[in-house]
Design a protein around this motif. Structure first.
Motif, PDB file in Angstrom:
ATOM      1  N   ASN A  36      -2.329   3.752 -11.249  1.00 32.08           N
ATOM      2  CA  ASN A  36      -2.435   4.708 -10.131  1.00 32.08           C
ATOM      3  C   ASN A  36      -3.825   5.321 -10.017  1.00 32.08           C
ATOM      4  N   LYS A  60      -6.164   2.643  -8.569  1.00 33.41           N
ATOM      5  CA  LYS A  60      -5.914   2.427  -7.141  1.00 33.41           C
ATOM      6  C   LYS A  60      -6.558   3.538  -6.319  1.00 33.41           C
ATOM      7  N   SER A  61      -6.409   4.771  -6.765  1.00 33.16           N
ATOM      8  CA  SER A  61      -6.985   5.912  -6.060  1.00 33.16           C
ATOM      9  C   SER A  61      -8.505   5.819  -5.997  1.00 33.16           C
ATOM     10  N   GLN A  62      -9.133   5.485  -7.115  1.00 32.23           N
ATOM     11  CA  GLN A  62     -10.594   5.400  -7.167  1.00 32.23           C
ATOM     12  C   GLN A  62     -11.129   4.210  -6.355  1.00 32.23           C
ATOM     13  N   LYS A  66      -9.732   3.056  -3.597  1.00 31.66           N
ATOM     14  CA  LYS A  66      -9.628   3.477  -2.196  1.00 31.66           C
ATOM     15  C   LYS A  66     -10.769   4.418  -1.801  1.00 31.66           C
ATOM     16  N   LYS A  67     -11.269   5.199  -2.759  1.00 29.52           N
ATOM     17  CA  LYS A  67     -12.375   6.126  -2.502  1.00 29.52           C
ATOM     18  C   LYS A  67     -13.735   5.451  -2.677  1.00 29.52           C
TER      19      LYS A  67
END
Length: 117
Positions: free
Chosen positions: A25, A28-30, A32-33
Motif C-alpha cells: 500500500n 502504491k501510494s508513492q 501514484k505521487k
C-alpha cells in the motif's frame, strides 16, 4: 551472490537514510505521487500484486526489478517480510540499477528487470 548481498546491504543503508518505502500500500501510494524511481519486488510476490505493479510501473515508466524473497527484502531493511520496496532517491535507484546491469553483463545473478527507461 556478492552482487545480491551488496544490493540487500544498500537497502538497509537507504532505509536508515529514509529514502525507501516498503509494503504494497505504501509503495502504491508513492508511485501514484511520482515519488519513486525504482520498485523492487520479491520473487515470491502474489501474481495479482505482480501484475498490478508491472502495470503501474509501465504506465509511469518506473524501472521494476524482481529480487530476493519477501523474507530477504524485509530482513535487509530491518522489518518483517516485505513484498515490495520502493526507492525514493534518483541516485540511489541508479546505483542499484547499475549494480544489477553490471551483474547481468557478467551473468552472475538472475534478476528480472522490466519497465526500463
Amino acid at each position: 551472490m556478492e552482487m545480491y548481498d551488496r544490493i540487500l546491504s544498500l537497502l538497509g543503508i537507504y532505509r536508515k537514510a529514509g529514502i525507501i518505502v516498503s509494503g504494497i500500500n505504501a509503495c502504491k501510494s508513492q508511485i501514484k505521487k511520482d515519488h519513486v524511481f525504482l520498485i523492487i519486488l520479491s520473487t515470491d510476490i502474489a501474481a495479482t500484486s505482480l501484475k498490478l505493479f508491472k502495470d503501474m510501473c509501465s504506465y509511469r515508466n518506473i524501472p521494476l526489478v524482481q529480487l530476493g524473497t519477501r523474507y530477504d527484502l524485509g530482513k535487509s531493511i530491518g522489518k518483517d517480510m516485505r513484498a515490495v520496496v520502493g526507492i525514493k532517491d534518483k541516485k540511489a535507484a541508479d546505483k542499484i540499477l547499475g549494480i544489477i546491469l553490471q551483474s547481468r553483463r557478467k551473468n552472475t545473478m538472475g534478476v528480472d528487470i522490466g519497465c526500463q527507461k
